[in-house]
Write an enzyme that holds these catalytic residues in place. Structure first.
Site, PDB file in Angstrom:
ATOM      1  N   ASN A 161     -65.873   1.208  82.186  1.00  0.00           N
ATOM      2  CA  ASN A 161     -67.831   1.314  82.184  1.00  0.00           C
ATOM      3  C   ASN A 161     -67.808   2.942  82.344  1.00  0.00           C
ATOM      4  O   ASN A 161     -68.249   3.083  82.786  1.00  0.00           O
ATOM      5  CB  ASN A 161     -68.515   0.512  83.202  1.00  0.00           C
ATOM      6  CG  ASN A 161     -70.080   0.558  82.952  1.00  0.00           C
ATOM      7  OD1 ASN A 161     -70.289   1.600  81.919  1.00  0.00           O
ATOM      8  ND2 ASN A 161     -70.118  -0.809  83.340  1.00  0.00           N
ATOM      9  N   CYS A 169     -76.320   1.581  80.990  1.00  0.00           N
ATOM     10  CA  CYS A 169     -76.149   1.335  80.067  1.00  0.00           C
ATOM     11  C   CYS A 169     -76.108   0.555  78.436  1.00  0.00           C
ATOM     12  O   CYS A 169     -75.660   0.349  77.931  1.00  0.00           O
ATOM     13  CB  CYS A 169     -75.228  -0.307  80.875  1.00  0.00           C
ATOM     14  SG  CYS A 169     -74.050   0.500  82.371  1.00  0.00           S
ATOM     15  N   HIS A 194     -70.328  -3.771  75.180  1.00  0.00           N
ATOM     16  CA  HIS A 194     -70.741  -2.875  76.183  1.00  0.00           C
ATOM     17  C   HIS A 194     -69.196  -2.911  76.843  1.00  0.00           C
ATOM     18  O   HIS A 194     -68.814  -4.216  77.555  1.00  0.00           O
ATOM     19  CB  HIS A 194     -71.727  -2.622  76.946  1.00  0.00           C
ATOM     20  CG  HIS A 194     -71.325  -2.159  78.373  1.00  0.00           C
ATOM     21  ND1 HIS A 194     -71.658  -0.400  77.921  1.00  0.00           N
ATOM     22  CD2 HIS A 194     -72.108  -2.649  79.261  1.00  0.00           C
ATOM     23  CE1 HIS A 194     -71.426  -0.056  79.578  1.00  0.00           C
ATOM     24  NE2 HIS A 194     -71.840  -1.278  80.268  1.00  0.00           N
TER      25      HIS A 194
HETATM   26  O1  UT7 Z   1     -72.830  -1.429  83.500  1.00  0.00           O
HETATM   27  C1  UT7 Z   1     -73.373  -2.561  84.047  1.00  0.00           C
HETATM   28  C2  UT7 Z   1     -73.458  -4.101  83.973  1.00  0.00           C
HETATM   29  N1  UT7 Z   1     -72.797  -3.720  85.268  1.00  0.00           N
HETATM   30  C3  UT7 Z   1     -71.331  -4.971  85.868  1.00  0.00           C
HETATM   31  O2  UT7 Z   1     -71.950  -5.789  83.592  1.00  0.00           O
HETATM   32  C4  UT7 Z   1     -70.388  -5.627  86.478  1.00  0.00           C
HETATM   33  C5  UT7 Z   1     -71.090  -6.505  86.185  1.00  0.00           C
HETATM   34  N2  UT7 Z   1     -70.793  -6.895  87.999  1.00  0.00           N
HETATM   35  C6  UT7 Z   1     -69.189  -7.332  87.951  1.00  0.00           C
HETATM   36  O3  UT7 Z   1     -68.353  -6.854  86.997  1.00  0.00           O
HETATM   37  C7  UT7 Z   1     -67.947  -7.631  89.144  1.00  0.00           C
HETATM   38  O4  UT7 Z   1     -69.177  -8.619  89.809  1.00  0.00           O
HETATM   39  C8  UT7 Z   1     -67.851  -6.824  89.937  1.00  0.00           C
HETATM   40  C9  UT7 Z   1     -65.979  -6.175  89.258  1.00  0.00           C
HETATM   41  C10 UT7 Z   1     -68.176  -5.744  90.191  1.00  0.00           C
HETATM   42  C11 UT7 Z   1     -67.303  -7.416  90.965  1.00  0.00           C
HETATM   43  O5  UT7 Z   1     -66.699  -8.705  90.945  1.00  0.00           O
HETATM   44  P1  UT7 Z   1     -66.863 -10.047  91.601  1.00  0.00           P
HETATM   45  O6  UT7 Z   1     -65.499 -10.972  90.828  1.00  0.00           O
HETATM   46  O7  UT7 Z   1     -67.966 -10.229  91.973  1.00  0.00           O
HETATM   47  O8  UT7 Z   1     -66.568  -9.888  92.878  1.00  0.00           O
HETATM   48  P2  UT7 Z   1     -67.195  -9.447  94.612  1.00  0.00           P
HETATM   49  O9  UT7 Z   1     -68.265  -8.533  94.428  1.00  0.00           O
HETATM   50  O10 UT7 Z   1     -68.107 -10.723  94.049  1.00  0.00           O
HETATM   51  O11 UT7 Z   1     -66.364  -9.282  95.073  1.00  0.00           O
HETATM   52  C12 UT7 Z   1     -65.343  -9.928  96.301  1.00  0.00           C
HETATM   53  C13 UT7 Z   1     -64.002  -9.610  97.331  1.00  0.00           C
HETATM   54  C14 UT7 Z   1     -65.001  -8.916  97.877  1.00  0.00           C
HETATM   55  O12 UT7 Z   1     -64.042  -9.378  99.397  1.00  0.00           O
HETATM   56  P3  UT7 Z   1     -64.496 -10.549 100.738  1.00  0.00           P
HETATM   57  O13 UT7 Z   1     -66.386 -10.365 100.120  1.00  0.00           O
HETATM   58  O14 UT7 Z   1     -64.469 -11.689  99.085  1.00  0.00           O
HETATM   59  O15 UT7 Z   1     -63.671 -10.910 101.399  1.00  0.00           O
HETATM   60  C15 UT7 Z   1     -65.263  -7.339  97.834  1.00  0.00           C
HETATM   61  O16 UT7 Z   1     -64.983  -7.185  98.625  1.00  0.00           O
HETATM   62  O17 UT7 Z   1     -63.690  -8.625  96.059  1.00  0.00           O
HETATM   63  C16 UT7 Z   1     -63.604  -7.544  97.597  1.00  0.00           C
HETATM   64  N3  UT7 Z   1     -63.539  -6.292  96.776  1.00  0.00           N
HETATM   65  C17 UT7 Z   1     -62.446  -4.964  96.185  1.00  0.00           C
HETATM   66  N4  UT7 Z   1     -61.665  -5.004  96.752  1.00  0.00           N
HETATM   67  C18 UT7 Z   1     -60.306  -4.498  96.384  1.00  0.00           C
HETATM   68  C19 UT7 Z   1     -64.671  -5.455  95.970  1.00  0.00           C
HETATM   69  N5  UT7 Z   1     -64.567  -4.251  95.516  1.00  0.00           N
HETATM   70  C20 UT7 Z   1     -62.825  -4.147  95.408  1.00  0.00           C
HETATM   71  C21 UT7 Z   1     -62.316  -3.290  95.522  1.00  0.00           C
HETATM   72  N6  UT7 Z   1     -60.692  -3.415  95.151  1.00  0.00           N
HETATM   73  N7  UT7 Z   1     -62.433  -2.402  94.538  1.00  0.00           N
END
Ligand code: UT7
Length: 330
Positions: free
Chosen positions: A287, A119, A257
């Site tokens: 992204n 990225c 980004h």
């Molecule tokens: O470009 C390179 C750099 N990349 C980034 O900068 C990405 C950085 N990270 C992020 O943008 C965020 O961490 C994400 C968008 C990837 C995830 O957001 P989050 O608020 O950190 O969510 P999480 O991974 O902690 O997941 C929270 C919950 C989980 O469920 P439980 O364990 O709380 O029951 C996941 O299983 O959300 C669930 N989950 C989803 N639910 C519905 C994860 N993906 C999804 C989804 N739809 N697509």
């Protein structure tokens, strides 16, 4: 080959971009993946992403964006003597996708190569091209970020597959020696690159020619990447501005980004920058990895937000971990 001119600056002569024809909404994704429009919108700000068809490739998107940028610059492929293409999704393991772009543009001299910084790739490519040009190794360059990330997504992993899209963006760079009495000459004022390989397992692809022999799929510890992104981006932006004796008050546009709207908000907040000065395309492009910064830049140039003479700050962070920033007077 040109003679090094220590006073010359790399200026952006034109920008371009290209997106695959097919646009996929969150609703459409939620029919095949266990997710919802509300989760994706709230957590990321993404509404749509473009997904390449089998006949749309990283090189075809790169070529389209390059032609677009050359048109904007009023130049032809034969005017270019350097192509630096950032991608994590090349057409082939080798040769470099940049050489396919070179051939398509009718450029038979100079050098064309790829850089891999995921990225952050466009910032790396921009910095490499800027350094090469100012040391006399090239006179006109195409810097391209192009990706077909959809090809390396695990479409059963809802934690990653909803986040990415395909596309390409390009800039044409030329060299200009500012007039001695010009108080704010245009061009790339500074670039900063960083990496920290200790975190290579936070965002990676679980395949490759020398390990599994397969292409592999994207794996990410999203929450940890998020945490590093906010800290590293704030730090590199402060550092790059300070080196130029600038502050966030001098910024006309932040062109970041486009990984997550929450990261964009946090970065703007840390800089004390109004959100109205941040170019946001994550809602419609998602992204696009190395393509995201030049795609956002071209979008804001073409819709008239970015004007000649304005101060732009570009930044990105991605797998590696890698991150970087650039200050450009457009
Ligand atoms: O470009 C390179 C750099 N990349 C980034 O900068 C990405 C950085 N990270 C992020 O943008 C965020 O961490 C994400 C968008 C990837 C995830 O957001 P989050 O608020 O950190 O969510 P999480 O991974 O902690 O997941 C929270 C919950 C989980 O469920 P439980 O364990 O709380 O029951 C996941 O299983 O959300 C669930 N989950 C989803 N639910 C519905 C994860 N993906 C999804 C989804 N739809 N697509």
């Amino acid at each position: 080959m040109t003679v090094p001119n220590t006073h010359a600056r790399c200026v952006i002569l034109g920008t371009g971009s290209a997106l695959p024809e097919r646009r996929v909404s969150n609703e459409e994704l939620s029919q095949t993946v266990d997710t919802s429009d509300s989760w994706i919108t709230e957590r990321t700000g993404i509404k749509f992403r473009h997904i390449a068809s089998p006949d749309e490739t990283t090189s075809s998107l790169a070529i389209a964006s390059a032609r677009n940028a050359l048109d904007a610059a009023g130049l032809q492929g034969s005017d270019i003597d350097l192509i630096v293409l950032a991608t994590a999704t090349p057409d082939h393991t080798f040769p470099a996708t940049a050489t396919k772009v070179q051939a398509a543009l009718g450029m038979t001299r100079g050098a064309a190569f790829d850089v891999a910084a995921v990225c952050s790739g466009f910032l790396y490519a921009l910095s490499v091209a800027d350094s090469m040009m100012r040391t006399g190794m090239a006179s006109k360059a195409l810097v391209i970020g192009a990706e077909t990330f959809s090809r390396i997504l695990d479409w059963e992993d809802r934690g990653t597959c909803v986040l990415f899209g395909d596309g390409a963006g390009a800039v044409v760079l030329g060299l200009e020696t500012p007039a001695a009495d010009d108080p704010s000459p245009r061009g790339i004022l500074a670039t900063q690159l960083h990496s920290d390989g200790r975190h290579h397992d936070l965002l990676y692809v679980d395949g490759g020619p020398s390990t599994t022999g397969t292409v592999g799929k994207v794996r990410m510890k999203g929450r940890e990447v998020f945490r590093h992104a906010v800290v590293n981006l704030a730090e590199v932006l402060d550092q790059t501005l300070a080196l130029q004796g600038l502050t966030s008050a001098d910024i006309d546009w932040l062109v970041p980004h486009q990984a997550n709207a929450r990261i964009l908000d946090a970065t703007a907040r840390k800089l004390g920058l109004s959100r109205s000065k941040v170019v946001v395309t994550v809602d419609t492009h998602a992204n696009t990895s190395a393509a995201s910064v030049p795609l956002a830049l071209d979008t804001a140039v073409r819709d008239g937000r970015i004007q000649r003479g304005q101060l732009l700050v570009l930044e990105a962070m991605g797998g590696g971990l890698t991150w970087g920033a650039a200050i450009v007077r457009y």
